[in-house]
Scaffold this motif. Structure first.
Motif, mmCIF file in Angstrom:
data_model
loop_
_atom_site.group_PDB
_atom_site.id
_atom_site.type_symbol
_atom_site.label_atom_id
_atom_site.label_comp_id
_atom_site.label_asym_id
_atom_site.label_seq_id
_atom_site.Cartn_x
_atom_site.Cartn_y
_atom_site.Cartn_z
ATOM 1 N N ALA A 49 4.284 7.137 3.003
ATOM 2 C CA ALA A 49 3.235 6.531 3.826
ATOM 3 C C ALA A 49 2.603 5.328 3.114
ATOM 4 C CB ALA A 49 2.163 7.567 4.156
ATOM 5 N N GLY A 53 7.109 2.610 0.309
ATOM 6 C CA GLY A 53 7.727 3.771 0.960
ATOM 7 C C GLY A 53 7.910 3.580 2.457
ATOM 8 N N PHE A 75 -3.247 9.679 -0.412
ATOM 9 C CA PHE A 75 -4.263 9.187 -1.350
ATOM 10 C C PHE A 75 -4.406 7.671 -1.209
ATOM 11 C CE2 PHE A 75 -5.123 7.869 -5.958
ATOM 12 C CZ PHE A 75 -6.497 7.910 -5.789
ATOM 13 N N GLY A 77 -1.796 5.997 0.749
ATOM 14 C CA GLY A 77 -0.978 5.664 1.923
ATOM 15 C C GLY A 77 -1.691 6.023 3.214
ATOM 16 N N VAL A 98 2.779 16.193 -4.205
ATOM 17 C CA VAL A 98 3.992 16.493 -4.972
ATOM 18 C C VAL A 98 3.731 17.314 -6.238
ATOM 19 C CG1 VAL A 98 5.392 14.570 -4.114
ATOM 20 C CG2 VAL A 98 3.961 14.232 -6.150
ATOM 21 N N ALA A 113 6.151 8.898 -4.727
ATOM 22 C CA ALA A 113 4.744 9.301 -4.696
ATOM 23 C C ALA A 113 4.039 9.020 -6.017
ATOM 24 C CB ALA A 113 4.648 10.783 -4.349
ATOM 25 N N LYS A 127 -5.024 13.163 -12.748
ATOM 26 C CA LYS A 127 -4.227 13.384 -11.531
ATOM 27 C C LYS A 127 -2.990 12.465 -11.530
ATOM 28 C CE LYS A 127 -3.068 14.665 -7.440
ATOM 29 N NZ LYS A 127 -2.973 15.919 -6.793
ATOM 30 N N THR A 153 11.116 5.795 -8.421
ATOM 31 C CA THR A 153 10.610 4.427 -8.547
ATOM 32 C C THR A 153 9.765 4.374 -9.813
ATOM 33 O OG1 THR A 153 8.795 5.018 -7.071
ATOM 34 C CG2 THR A 153 10.615 3.748 -6.123
ATOM 35 N N THR A 155 8.642 1.628 -13.139
ATOM 36 C CA THR A 155 7.834 0.413 -13.123
ATOM 37 C C THR A 155 8.086 -0.462 -14.346
ATOM 38 O OG1 THR A 155 5.563 -0.364 -13.325
ATOM 39 C CG2 THR A 155 5.977 1.824 -14.143
ATOM 40 N N TYR A 200 -0.569 5.917 -16.298
ATOM 41 C CA TYR A 200 0.495 5.406 -15.423
ATOM 42 C C TYR A 200 1.744 5.072 -16.248
ATOM 43 C CZ TYR A 200 2.648 2.436 -11.798
ATOM 44 O OH TYR A 200 3.503 1.876 -10.874
ATOM 45 N N LYS A 204 5.059 7.401 -16.160
ATOM 46 C CA LYS A 204 6.371 6.935 -15.671
ATOM 47 C C LYS A 204 7.432 7.082 -16.754
ATOM 48 C CE LYS A 204 5.478 5.382 -11.426
ATOM 49 N NZ LYS A 204 6.133 5.860 -10.210
ATOM 50 N N ILE A 227 10.544 -1.136 -10.870
ATOM 51 C CA ILE A 227 10.054 -2.180 -9.959
ATOM 52 C C ILE A 227 9.019 -3.045 -10.680
ATOM 53 C CG2 ILE A 227 8.921 -2.581 -7.723
ATOM 54 C CD1 ILE A 227 9.949 0.179 -6.860
ATOM 55 N N PHE A 228 9.091 -4.353 -10.454
ATOM 56 C CA PHE A 228 8.083 -5.279 -10.975
ATOM 57 C C PHE A 228 7.101 -5.593 -9.834
ATOM 58 C CE2 PHE A 228 9.523 -6.880 -15.236
ATOM 59 C CZ PHE A 228 10.518 -5.946 -15.409
HETATM 60 N N1 LIG Z 1 4.090 -2.078 -5.566
HETATM 61 C C1 LIG Z 1 4.527 -2.455 -6.747
HETATM 62 O O1 LIG Z 1 4.442 -3.639 -7.113
HETATM 63 C C2 LIG Z 1 5.161 -1.447 -7.671
HETATM 64 C C3 LIG Z 1 5.552 -1.876 -8.956
HETATM 65 C C4 LIG Z 1 6.145 -0.956 -9.802
HETATM 66 C C5 LIG Z 1 6.368 0.340 -9.388
HETATM 67 N N2 LIG Z 1 5.977 0.751 -8.158
HETATM 68 C C6 LIG Z 1 6.195 2.154 -7.793
HETATM 69 O O2 LIG Z 1 6.676 2.245 -6.461
HETATM 70 C C7 LIG Z 1 6.130 3.405 -5.828
HETATM 71 C C8 LIG Z 1 5.436 3.035 -4.543
HETATM 72 O O3 LIG Z 1 4.443 2.062 -4.808
HETATM 73 P P1 LIG Z 1 3.559 1.404 -3.644
HETATM 74 O O4 LIG Z 1 3.226 0.024 -4.053
HETATM 75 O O5 LIG Z 1 4.185 1.665 -2.330
HETATM 76 O O6 LIG Z 1 2.223 2.280 -3.817
HETATM 77 P P2 LIG Z 1 1.284 2.931 -2.705
HETATM 78 O O7 LIG Z 1 0.052 3.345 -3.424
HETATM 79 O O8 LIG Z 1 1.157 2.032 -1.519
HETATM 80 O O9 LIG Z 1 2.139 4.202 -2.261
HETATM 81 C C9 LIG Z 1 2.154 5.406 -2.993
HETATM 82 C C10 LIG Z 1 2.209 6.551 -2.001
HETATM 83 O O10 LIG Z 1 2.245 7.790 -2.726
HETATM 84 C C11 LIG Z 1 1.291 8.685 -2.149
HETATM 85 N N3 LIG Z 1 0.878 9.620 -3.205
HETATM 86 C C12 LIG Z 1 0.166 9.342 -4.322
HETATM 87 N N4 LIG Z 1 0.010 10.457 -5.051
HETATM 88 C C13 LIG Z 1 0.649 11.451 -4.372
HETATM 89 C C14 LIG Z 1 0.826 12.831 -4.613
HETATM 90 N N5 LIG Z 1 0.316 13.445 -5.695
HETATM 91 N N6 LIG Z 1 1.516 13.559 -3.706
HETATM 92 C C15 LIG Z 1 2.023 12.960 -2.590
HETATM 93 N N7 LIG Z 1 1.874 11.667 -2.307
HETATM 94 C C16 LIG Z 1 1.200 10.916 -3.204
HETATM 95 C C17 LIG Z 1 0.178 7.796 -1.648
HETATM 96 O O11 LIG Z 1 -0.638 8.410 -0.664
HETATM 97 C C18 LIG Z 1 0.965 6.613 -1.095
HETATM 98 O O12 LIG Z 1 1.352 6.828 0.238
HETATM 99 C C19 LIG Z 1 5.201 4.067 -6.848
HETATM 100 O O13 LIG Z 1 5.921 5.101 -7.517
HETATM 101 C C20 LIG Z 1 4.902 2.957 -7.828
HETATM 102 O O14 LIG Z 1 4.616 3.450 -9.111
HETATM 103 C C21 LIG Z 1 5.364 -0.123 -7.288
#
Ligand SMILES: NC(=O)c1ccc[n+]([C@@H]2O[C@H](COP(=O)([O-])OP(=O)(O)OC[C@H]3O[C@@H](n4cnc5c(N)ncnc54)[C@H](O)[C@@H]3O)[C@@H](O)[C@H]2O)c1
Length: 252
Positions: A49, A53, A75, A77, A98, A113, A127, A153, A155, A200, A204, A227-228
């Protein structure tokens, strides 16, 4: 392909020397090999969400042979990101954290997540690390039980404060596990909390270690994407990262 063929295929790959798992991958559900279900994939997206994702879900749903299940605790999403799929017969949305085990039958797991923006992952660092460590353990346990392939995913933050530019995959990084000297200028203790990011980064890194240990010890098929900084539609305007900050400031 029959079960024995999958194992034969694996042994062939293993003998090429580029595969160091101790065991062949766990056997996927027999339904995967039945004629009726031949190309159907049941795919779990944790964190589906969220920003990345929900785009992944859109892509996976384009393939009519896929069934997509999203597990998210909302949280960071929102159901809004998935509203076009809610009620679709090939789509299911589960409110689930999760850090609790999830017992479902799937063929592939995309494990996203985790809050990605510093504002959100620093809000509750304990958390955040639980989500990365216990959450990844739970997803690997599920992958092992049902023989699913799993992608994490990760980072660019696994490189911490890197001493190598640009970062290559073989670089191990420079992460401070306790955040004691993350900032080179002296700052009051009260503000230290705003610098804390090891929940974080280290979370990871442990998640990546767990992925490889499950692969080597239990033969789980794994993928890791580091991911960057990513930006685009559905990103939270108050996300707090550089791209959204610049855009928000320009718009204001
Ligand atoms: N966006 C970026 O630039 C970026 C960069 C590096 C890595 N990432 C990784 O990609 C993934 C997605 O990132 P994003 O940008 O979409 O972040 P986001 O915060 O938009 O999405 C994360 C999702 O995980 C859910 N979530 C968080 N904790 C949870 C839990 N304990 N149980 C279930 N759901 C949970 C949130 O509600 C949210 O929907 C993450 O793992 C993040 O670390 C993202």
């Amino acid at each position: 392909m029959y079960e024995s063929e999958v194992i034969q295929e694996w042994l062939k790959k293993a003998s090429n020397g580029n595969h160091n798992a101790a065991k062949p991958p766990p056997t996927p559900s027999p339904l995967r090999f039945s004629k009726f279900f031949q190309s159907n994939m049941r795919i779990l997206v944790t964190g589906g969400a969220g920003f990345i994702g929900s785009h992944l879900v859109d892509k996976l749903m384009e393939n009519e042979k896929n069934e997509v299940i999203v597990a998210d605790n909302y949280f960071t999403g929102s159901k809004d990101n998935l509203k076009k799929w809610i009620g679709h017969p090939r789509f299911e949305l589960i409110r689930h954290d999760v850090t609790e085990p999830l017992l479902i039958e799937v063929d592939q797991i995309y494990h996203l997540a985790c809050p990605a923006s510093p504002i959100f992952y620093k809000y509750n660092p304990v958390k955040t690390i639980k989500t990365n460590v216990i959450g990844t353990l739970n997803m690997l346990g599920l992958a092992k039980r049902v023989g699913a392939r799993i992608l994490l995913t990760s980072t660019s933050e696994v490189y911490g404060d890197p001493l190598v530019h640009p970062q290559v995959e073989s670089y191990w990084g420079n992460v401070n596990p306790i955040d004691s000297a993350q900032c080179s200028i002296p700052i009051p203790v009260f503000f230290m909390v705003f610098w804390v990011r090891s929940c974080y980064d280290e979370g990871k890194r442990v998640a990546e270690t767990l992925m490889f240990d499950y692969h080597r010890q239990h033969g789980i098929e794994i993928r890791i994407a580091r991911i960057f900084n990513t930006y685009g539609p559905r990103m939270n305007i108050d996300d707090g990262r550089v791209v959204s900050n610049f855009i928000a400031q320009a718009v204001r």
